[in-house]
Design an enzyme around this catalytic site. Structure first.
Site, PDB file in Angstrom:
ATOM      1  CG  ASP A 461      -1.927   1.059   1.265  1.00 20.56           C
ATOM      2  OD1 ASP A 461      -2.322   1.518   0.176  1.00 20.56           O
ATOM      3  OD2 ASP A 461      -2.333   1.473   2.368  1.00 20.56           O
ATOM      4  CD  GLU A 464      -0.254   5.455  -3.910  1.00 17.69           C
ATOM      5  OE1 GLU A 464       0.246   5.778  -2.816  1.00 17.69           O
ATOM      6  OE2 GLU A 464      -0.996   4.479  -4.040  1.00 17.69           O
ATOM      7  CG  ASP A 539      -7.935   4.686   0.667  1.00 19.50           C
ATOM      8  OD1 ASP A 539      -7.851   3.437   0.688  1.00 19.50           O
ATOM      9  OD2 ASP A 539      -7.118   5.428   1.233  1.00 19.50           O
TER      10      ASP A 539
HETATM   11  C1  GLC Z   1      -4.539   3.424   2.915  1.00 19.48           C
HETATM   12  C2  GLC Z   1      -5.108   2.189   2.221  1.00 19.48           C
HETATM   13  C3  GLC Z   1      -6.163   1.570   3.082  1.00 19.48           C
HETATM   14  C4  GLC Z   1      -5.568   1.242   4.439  1.00 19.48           C
HETATM   15  C5  GLC Z   1      -4.944   2.470   5.076  1.00 19.48           C
HETATM   16  C6  GLC Z   1      -4.189   2.156   6.352  1.00 19.48           C
HETATM   17  O1  GLC Z   1      -5.506   4.399   3.014  1.00 19.48           O
HETATM   18  O2  GLC Z   1      -5.576   2.481   0.951  1.00 19.48           O
HETATM   19  O3  GLC Z   1      -6.674   0.431   2.478  1.00 19.48           O
HETATM   20  O4  GLC Z   1      -6.545   0.726   5.287  1.00 19.48           O
HETATM   21  O5  GLC Z   1      -4.040   3.089   4.178  1.00 19.48           O
HETATM   22  O6  GLC Z   1      -3.159   1.274   6.130  1.00 19.48           O
END
Ligand code: GLC
Length: 836
Positions: A461, A464, A539
């Site tokens: 995650d 980017e 998200d």
């Molecule tokens: C980002 C991710 C989400 C996750 C959060 C905390 O927003 O896209 O899925 O729960 O980070 O790790």
């Protein structure tokens, strides 16, 4: 105090600020609008001469530019141009999986006006002056795609203010826009299926709560297909800089694409079928490896389930309520102070014991791994640093990942030589330079902290990469990456950061557990990501608008070479409802990635949270998903083999049918199952379009004649689903998790076409190991023919070395209700069954 002109200074300032803002916005818009007028850019010079080699033709232009046309296969040609200088000898792309192609037969001819390169399928006509490239069908000579103006570059720096890194030179190509041309692809876009008359930017960005039209979002896949009169071609602009695609938004004549630096370098793929293009694109950028079967299982997540007893409670609840579940995700709070590759021992005292306990209930763990490595105190001596010790004491101010990375020089630095220190969950952090092979290997090996504890998959995650200091990436412009010795900066490397992180992860898992298929899921990506990772759409909101976007986003990703996709079921941010969640499951129960996930401060959203009425419906769809596993897995294997995604827009199966060209609220699974989902509230009926041919209602077996619209009942309990006549949908027993039971019996649901025929080839393998790559699979072709008043079913001799043992096959003719069960023979001989 009085400001100029008698305004009280505070309101004066406010007005001035507002004027300045309006001016900035206007200038910005003017700059972008002018930027889109790429006709102002310097054009590539006319051709002076050319040289032909075994694979390529290099055209030398009067302005010292070069154009190289390389024939990779009869339907795949690469176009590479330089401006005012020769094409550099260095030629490297992180996206490309296959560089060695067996050069097909091709020939060259020339006239005073043009040079013609001909393969068995394509003609590439290169006009000498002005230099224009045109692609034609070799058999009909019909034009498929042609330059609207010569390729161009920003020789005079007209666009400098617009560039993220002013050291770049904008390059662009322009194509004629067909009057009835439709555009698909470009990876993850918060947009509808057909991209005609819209424009996009590619620059990986953390964009929580994005709405339709927000652009860019997390991923960059600069690959699109154009479809006109049933003929499709693809263009993959392999340039990782911030790139632009305009499908006739700023001009009725022109499609253009360009980038803020790098080469004008694109691949032209000829169909005419979309499926053939996707197959070629997969050859070029990599085929998705088979994920483990359990990845198709239902998954549950939350930011965050902790401590371990909470995870166990979620699983207990699933089992108690008879809801199928294969995976629970651990979000960032399992770590000690958000330090990746550590465990918070207060919350998870024994992660291995936890994973073993869950395994006994058929549930696996996936842990999130972000790229931000906490920046902190360094050890006094290097001797202290070398071991991999994933167990930090809660108070331990030291952190082995940071120390090892620092010692080995694996972290990104600015041009000044200073570490680049972004802020993410752990606070001040550093990022790994994943372009360094040694750093990738190290990062991969760190996953021992998870595999040693029985963690089954990894969730990448924030890659980017997200930086709370500045999400635009401008603050990182002087961050240098090794990049094969080129020592290039962020402008080039941002968009490939996630691809390389996923690669390090995938390769690490492969080394750590060579007998198991790695499973990685990512948020950001660049073209080629399918070699290493599956993905989800980040998200989203818990709104109907966001749910409606699921379908065009999944289908678009599928048309961009990413077959394994999904979205947080029910939406990530905000408050959903039982109805929204139920409708969301009615889309996602057939998406490859089916995971309910919710933000930390959001309302609970597990399937039972809105009451029994909704839970009962959701259960029905989750159970159906598990029953459909033989069908889904077979279709997934097709995606692995051919690049044709499992979750498809109708246009992929019916590209001659204009009614499918911008259909955003229906989708197909494989060739045979059509779903007319409901993505609006309070709906109990909806208009359904079925393409020409005969269809069966999945629920009632009622027959429909396609080629028209009709109204179907769609109460909350029932999502309209239809099966193509001629199909066979294999289904297995109900299960609580994949592998709970053998696929026995397999029920072949037969939907005969108007001639009474149907067929399919079932794909099976062990579901976990890489043996499928060496024929460790079984393919069983089932064909059905009408004979007299009955049907003859033949299950052909299976192919491949995987042997699931003797079991029962049940054949059910859906149009008549006739059924028969047979025991398969282990000898591998063909079996014939009569259904009278
Ligand atoms: C980002 C991710 C989400 C996750 C959060 C905390 O927003 O896209 O899925 O729960 O980070 O790790």
């Amino acid at each position: 105090m009085v400001g100029q002109g008698g305004w009280p200074s505070s309101s004066y300032e406010a007005v001035m600020k507002r004027c300045a803002l309006i001016l900035c916005v206007t200038l910005g818009l003017v700059t972008i609008a002018r930027a889109q007028d790429i006709s102002r850019l310097e054009k590539i010079g006319s051709i002076a001469n050319f040289t032909k080699s075994e694979k390529s033709v290099v055209f030398n232009c009067q302005d010292n530019s070069q154009l190289q046309v390389t024939v990779l296969s009869a339907d795949l040609v690469r176009v590479r141009a330089s401006f005012g200088k020769p094409i550099p000898s260095k030629d490297h792309s992180w996206a490309i999986a296959k560089t060695e192609w067996v050069t097909p037969r091709w020939s060259l001819s020339e006239t005073s006006e043009a040079v013609l390169i001909t393969t068995d399928e394509l003609e590439v006509l290169v006009r000498r002056s002005p230099l224009l490239v045109e692609f034609r069908n070799a058999k009909t000579h019909a034009v498929i795609n042609s330059d609207q103006q010569p390729m161009a570059y920003d020789a005079k720096g007209l666009l400098k203010e617009m560039l993220f890194d002013s050291r770049g030179t904008f390059v662009a190509a322009a194509k004629k826009l067909g009057f009835d041309e439709h555009f698909y692809g470009l990876g993850e876009k918060a947009a509808r299926l057909d991209k005609r008359r819209s424009s996009f930017v590619n620059w990986n960005a953390d964009t929580p709560g994005y709405l339709e039209g927000r652009d860019p979002i997390y991923q960059t896949v600069p690959f699109y297909t154009g479809l006109q009169n049933g003929n499709a071609y693809g263009i993959f602009f392999d340039n990782s800089y911030r790139s632009y695609f305009d499908f006739g938004k700023s001009s009725q004549q022109r499609v253009w694409f360009g980038a803020e630096g790098g080469e004008l370098n694109y691949y032209f793929l000829y169909g005419p079928s979309l499926k053939k293009i996707l197959n070629r694109y997969a050859d070029l950028t990599g085929h998705m490896p088979m994920p483990p079967l359990w990845a198709l299982g239902n998954q549950q997540s939350r930011w965050s389930y902790y401590p371990d007893t909470m995870v166990e409670e979620v699983v207990r609840e699933y089992r108690k309520r008879d809801l199928p579940l294969d995976v629970v995700h651990l979000d960032i709070d399992y770590m000690q102070g958000y330090r990746v590759f550590t465990w918070d021992r207060n919350r998870f005292p024994d992660p291995k014991a936890l994973s073993e306990k869950l395994a006994r209930q058929g549930v696996k763990l996936i842990t999130i791994v972000d790229p931000g490595v906490k920046h902190q105190q360094v050890a006094k001596s290097t001797a202290q640093i070398t071991s991999i010790t994933p167990e930090l004491e809660p108070q331990d101010p030291r952190y082995y990942v940071f120390e090892q990375g620092l010692l080995n020089n694996y972290f990104q630095k600015r041009e000044s030589g200073d570490l680049f220190i972004p802020r993410v969950w752990p606070g001040e952090s550093v990022f790994v330079d994943y372009t360094l092979p040694a750093a990738r290997e190290w990062w991969g090996s760190l996953h021992r902290a998870y595999t040693d504890n029985g963690v089954a998959g990894i969730w990448n995650d924030m890659n980017e990469p997200s930086d709370f200091v500045d999400q635009t990436g401008r603050n990182q412009m002087d961050v240098v990456s090794y990049d094969e010795g080129e020592k290039s900066t962020h402008a080039k490397n941002r968009n490939v950061f996630a691809l390389l992180m996923a690669r390090a992860t995938y390769e690490g898992l492969e080394r750590l557990r060579p007998n198991q298929r790695p499973y990685v899921i990512t948020r950001a990506a660049y073209a080629g990501i399918q070699r290493y990772s599956t993905m989800w759409t980040g998200d989203t909101n818990s709104t109907w608008e966001a749910l409606a976007l699921n379908i065009p986003m999944f289908t678009t990703l599928g048309l961009s070479g990413e077959p394994f996709v999904g979205s947080d079921v029910g939406g990530f941010m905000g408050r959903g409802s039982g109805e929204l969640l139920t409708r969301a499951y009615q889309v996602s129960f057939l998406a490859p990635f089916c995971r309910n996930h919710k933000v930390i401060d959001g309302y609970d959203q597990e399937p039972w949270r809105f009451g029994k009425y909704y839970e009962d419906i959701i259960r029905r769809y989750l159970k159906l998903r598990y029953q459909l596993l033989p069908f889904l897995y077979t279709t997934l294997e097709e995606a692995h083999q051919t690049g044709t995604p499992l979750f498809r827009p109708l246009v992929l199966n019916y590209q001659d049918d204009p009614n499918t060209y911008n259909l955003d609220d229906e989708f197909m699974i494989g060739n045979d199952l059509l779903v007319a989902a409901v993505v609006k509230p309070d709906v109990t009926r909806r208009l359904v379009y079925l393409p020409k041919g005969t269809w069966y209602d999945f629920w009632t077996n009622k027959k429909y004649e396609g080629g028209t619209m009709f109204t179907a009942d769609a109460p909350l309990e029932t999502v309209p689903m239809f099966v193509r006549a001629g199909a066979i949908i294999p289904m297995g027993p109900e299960m609580n998790y994949t592998g709970e039971k053998p696929q026995d019996p397999i029920t072949f649901n037969i939907y005969p076409d108007d001639q009474g025929s149907a067929s399919m080839t079932l794909y099976e393998d062990d579901g976990t190991s890489p043996a499928y790559k060496q024929a460790g699979f079984r393919r069983t072709t089932v064909t059905v023919k009408r004979v007299g008043l009955g049907y003859v079913v033949t299950a052909g001799a299976p192919q491949g070395s995987y042997n699931p043992g003797t079991r029962k096959f049940s054949f059910v003719v859906k149009s008549t209700g006739r059924a028969r069960v047979v025991t398969t023979n282990d000898s591998g001989a063909e079996q014939t069954v009569r259904l009278n």
